[in-house]
Write an enzyme that holds these catalytic residues in place. Structure first.
Site, PDB file in Angstrom:
ATOM      1  N   PHE A 122      58.288  66.763  65.341  1.00  0.00           N
ATOM      2  CA  PHE A 122      56.752  65.650  64.662  1.00  0.00           C
ATOM      3  C   PHE A 122      55.604  66.300  64.911  1.00  0.00           C
ATOM      4  O   PHE A 122      54.997  65.919  63.743  1.00  0.00           O
ATOM      5  CB  PHE A 122      57.906  64.703  64.657  1.00  0.00           C
ATOM      6  CG  PHE A 122      56.466  63.179  64.868  1.00  0.00           C
ATOM      7  CD1 PHE A 122      57.152  62.642  63.608  1.00  0.00           C
ATOM      8  CD2 PHE A 122      56.425  62.316  65.800  1.00  0.00           C
ATOM      9  CE1 PHE A 122      56.562  61.789  62.959  1.00  0.00           C
ATOM     10  CE2 PHE A 122      55.612  61.452  65.518  1.00  0.00           C
ATOM     11  CZ  PHE A 122      55.466  61.093  63.766  1.00  0.00           C
ATOM     12  N   HIS A 421     -17.118  34.454  48.515  1.00  0.00           N
ATOM     13  CA  HIS A 421     -17.128  35.885  48.548  1.00  0.00           C
ATOM     14  C   HIS A 421     -15.911  36.236  46.635  1.00  0.00           C
ATOM     15  O   HIS A 421     -16.760  37.159  46.426  1.00  0.00           O
ATOM     16  CB  HIS A 421     -15.666  36.595  49.745  1.00  0.00           C
ATOM     17  CG  HIS A 421     -15.070  38.176  49.656  1.00  0.00           C
ATOM     18  ND1 HIS A 421     -15.097  39.073  50.339  1.00  0.00           N
ATOM     19  CD2 HIS A 421     -14.399  38.374  48.718  1.00  0.00           C
ATOM     20  CE1 HIS A 421     -15.087  40.066  49.889  1.00  0.00           C
ATOM     21  NE2 HIS A 421     -14.242  39.701  48.791  1.00  0.00           N
ATOM     22  N   GLU A 422     -15.226  35.191  46.182  1.00  0.00           N
ATOM     23  CA  GLU A 422     -14.561  35.616  45.495  1.00  0.00           C
ATOM     24  C   GLU A 422     -15.431  35.333  44.372  1.00  0.00           C
ATOM     25  O   GLU A 422     -16.004  35.945  42.983  1.00  0.00           O
ATOM     26  CB  GLU A 422     -13.633  34.640  44.852  1.00  0.00           C
ATOM     27  CG  GLU A 422     -12.213  35.548  45.884  1.00  0.00           C
ATOM     28  CD  GLU A 422     -11.758  36.808  45.658  1.00  0.00           C
ATOM     29  OE1 GLU A 422     -12.202  37.178  44.462  1.00  0.00           O
ATOM     30  OE2 GLU A 422     -11.570  37.074  46.852  1.00  0.00           O
ATOM     31  N   HIS A 425     -17.508  37.971  43.433  1.00  0.00           N
ATOM     32  CA  HIS A 425     -17.279  39.174  42.852  1.00  0.00           C
ATOM     33  C   HIS A 425     -17.238  38.976  40.822  1.00  0.00           C
ATOM     34  O   HIS A 425     -17.407  39.703  40.588  1.00  0.00           O
ATOM     35  CB  HIS A 425     -15.624  39.034  42.886  1.00  0.00           C
ATOM     36  CG  HIS A 425     -15.215  40.376  44.118  1.00  0.00           C
ATOM     37  ND1 HIS A 425     -15.796  41.275  44.081  1.00  0.00           N
ATOM     38  CD2 HIS A 425     -14.303  40.174  44.662  1.00  0.00           C
ATOM     39  CE1 HIS A 425     -15.289  41.746  45.498  1.00  0.00           C
ATOM     40  NE2 HIS A 425     -14.171  40.998  45.729  1.00  0.00           N
ATOM     41  N   ASP A 497     -11.886  46.840  48.945  1.00  0.00           N
ATOM     42  CA  ASP A 497     -12.978  46.501  48.091  1.00  0.00           C
ATOM     43  C   ASP A 497     -13.610  47.831  48.508  1.00  0.00           C
ATOM     44  O   ASP A 497     -13.940  48.180  47.677  1.00  0.00           O
ATOM     45  CB  ASP A 497     -14.181  45.089  48.210  1.00  0.00           C
ATOM     46  CG  ASP A 497     -13.160  44.025  48.206  1.00  0.00           C
ATOM     47  OD1 ASP A 497     -12.252  43.863  46.831  1.00  0.00           O
ATOM     48  OD2 ASP A 497     -13.784  42.760  48.154  1.00  0.00           O
TER      49      ASP A 497
END
Length: 615
Positions: A122, A421-422, A425, A497
């Site tokens: 076995f 900042h924006e 742009h 940027d």
């Protein structure tokens, strides 16, 4: 500890336990072990009622019925019987019982060996099964992991692919050859053995390969380049052999390797000669594609977004004969793609797919699919029954810049900083020639950005002039210039940027030949990293003095553009302040109000209900 070794130990323990049980089974009858001297002393003192002889084992029962046992060696058995038992047995003092050594012999002798023999067989059978299982697992480990696809039922075909008309024409030759090979062989034509699809991520390389499979109606094996490779050397090469062996049985067929750069990278591109497993896999792939054995009826397809790092032997005629570039779709292609992705979706009456296609330059097919899906989600969130135009507009910004972070709290000082900042742009973009028109300015954080200025080009450009690139740099530096001009201080908010502006300036000088000082020469040969396929011995083609001139030229471009941004903001300082104050008050300004900021009759109250209008 491996499985085979653990099973051996397990069964040895079981056999030892069984042997012990049979060997010492007599102890289970309730008798007590004593020494031979103690047993003889009990007999001589008259304490014994009966004696049972069982070979060398002597069993005594005293007057109280208690049992004892001891061992007499075979040489002493006759002496023990005549000297200590014979007279007492004849006088009736002790009752003598004999037990044949063969009594229960089957149970005590034969049965244990039968059981052990049975256990042995076995155990060997179990070990054999384990070995077969491990061998089978090892065999499965070296087999290819390609998925087989057969065009049955509702499949992707060329009708489902939009915006790639020329590419479909090229690939249809492959399909036509698989369906009608006699048409080509009759005039001596040889179909390309391999087709390499090259293009940025999301342009539809894998999707169009599925369409080829659907059109051809032949078995289609698809696998990723990384699925060939394992930590064990030789596995990848074995999987390549198994893949082609499998494909030969089902030819004509197509093998598609996605992200082939994982396995097809230039050999010798790493320290120490590279990864042996990857290089062995690549060598086997090269042999299978064009070696001594012919692979008739097997067509290779592969996709990558890094053709520059592929091995030259992989790209030569006879292997990947044909390279098909799949780029970004134009406005007509985007319109066709949007039609496909919206054909099963309800659209509002004011949704114009042509306008959406016009306002989404640079979008890949994957981006457009995501745009439609995000718009459907936003409309469902608002309990709408159809996809609304406003949802598509919001989704387009979400795809580009990420979702709004309305819950993010910022201080009044930060709000003022981001507003200027924006506004910087937007104002610089307004007065820079060739710059794209502003459609939205917001200080609501999106993705990793603290604010966002959304500019949409009026027309799609394939080439950019020097003036156009310089204008982009000026707009990028407009945010930093506004901080410096209006707040007297600068922040880290302009880092992205500045990074983008620096890359543009470097490309102008070192790649596009737009420098009067350095002339029309390319100085980007050594930019590729060693591990991305460049040879270890590759040398520079320019001097340190040239590098210094490149730095000086870049610095001059950036300085010039920055001063121009300052100048434009100073000239339009009133509009800059007006826009920044409007942003601090309402956070988002749309195109109609932005254009009105430069008029004398501007009244903020007239634009409170404005929304984004892109399409």
């Amino acid at each position: 500890m491996n499985m085979k070794k653990s099973i051996w130990i397990y069964w040895i323990l079981v056999l030892a336990i069984l042997f012990g049980l049979f060997r010492f089974s007599g102890r289970l009858d309730g008798s007590e072990n004593i020494t031979t001297t103690q047993g003889i002393a009990m007999i001589e003192s008259g304490q014994v009622k009966s004696v049972t002889l069982d070979g060398e084992r002597i069993m005594l029962e005293d007057l109280d019925g208690q049992r004892f046992r001891f061992i007499v060696s075979p040489l002493m058995q006759d002496t023990f019987y005549t000297k200590y038992l014979l007279a007492r047995v004849e006088s009736g003092e002790i009752e003598l019982q004999t037990k044949s050594t063969n009594e229960g012999g089957f149970l005590k002798t034969i049965l244990p060996y039968v059981l052990m023999l049975g256990l042995f067989f076995f155990m060997m059978n179990t070990l054999t099964k384990v070995g077969r299982t491990q061998s089978r697992e090892a065999e499965e480990f070296t087999k290819n992991k390609a998925k087989r696809f057969q065009a049955v039922g509702d499949v992707i075909t060329f009708r489902d692919v939009a915006g790639l008309e020329e590419e479909k024409t090229e690939l249809y030759e492959i399909v036509d050859f698989l369906k009608n090979p006699a048409k080509f062989t009759a005039i001596g034509a040889r179909i390309p053995k391999g087709v390499l699809l090259v293009g940025p991520p999301g342009t539809g390389k894998t999707y169009i390969s599925k369409a080829v499979a659907g059109e051809a109606g032949v078995p289609f094996f698809t696998i990723s380049g990384s699925e060939f490779l394992e930590m064990f050397v030789g596995v990848g090469a074995s999987r390549v052999r198994d893949l082609f062996k499998r494909a030969k049985k089902e030819s004509p067929c197509i093998i598609f390797i996605d992200e082939i750069d994982a396995v097809g990278r230039k050999r010798g591109s790493g320290l120490g000669g590279g990864h042996d497993e990857r290089e062995q896999t690549l060598n086997q792939l090269l042999v299978e594609m064009d070696g001594f054995e012919k692979n008739e009826g097997i067509i290779m397809m592969a996709a990558t977004n890094r053709p520059d790092i592929l091995d030259d032997a992989l790209l030569r005629p006879g292997r990947f004969d044909r390279t098909i570039s799949i780029g970004l779709p134009d406005v007509r292609g985007r319109y066709e793609i949007l039609k496909i992705h919206t054909k099963d979706k309800p659209l509002a009456e004011d949704v114009d797919l042509k306008q959406i296609a016009k306002r989404t330059p640079g979008f890949t097919p994957a981006d457009l699919e995501n745009l439609v899906n995000e718009a459907a989600i936003l409309s469902a969130r608002q309990n709408a029954k159809v996809i609304q135009r406003t949802s598509i507009e919001e989704a387009s910004i979400k795809v580009i810049a990420g979702p709004e972070k309305t819950s993010t709290l910022i201080t009044p000082e930060e709000k003022r900083l981001v507003s200027f900042h924006e506004a910087g742009h937007a104002i610089v973009s307004r007065f820079t020639k060739g710059s794209d028109p502003v459609h939205m300015v917001t200080i609501v954080p999106r993705g990793r950005a603290g604010g966002f200025t959304y500019m949409v080009p009026e027309e799609e450009l394939n080439y950019h002039t020097k003036e156009k690139i310089l204008g982009e740099i000026v707009v990028l530096l407009g945010g930093r210039a506004a901080e410096d001009l209006m707040l007297g201080d600068i922040s880290t908010g302009a880092s992205n940027d500045i990074e983008r502006a620096t890359k543009l300036a470097h490309a102008m000088v070192a790649k596009y030949g737009m420098s009067k000082t350095l002339g029309t020469l390319n100085y980007t040969d050594d930019e590729s990293h060693l591990f991305l396929g460049k040879s270890l011995g590759h040398s520079k083609t320019f001097s340190e003095e040239t590098l210094k001139q490149i730095d000086e030229e870049m610095r001059e471009i950036i300085s010039h553009c920055y001063q121009k941004a300052i100048h434009l903001l100073e000239e339009n300082k009133e509009a800059l302040i007006r826009l920044a104050e409007a942003l601090m008050e309402r956070e988002t300004i749309y195109k109609r109000e932005f254009d009105a900021l430069f008029e004398e009759e501007y009244n903020p109250e007239d634009y409170k209900d404005d929304t984004l209008e892109l399409f």
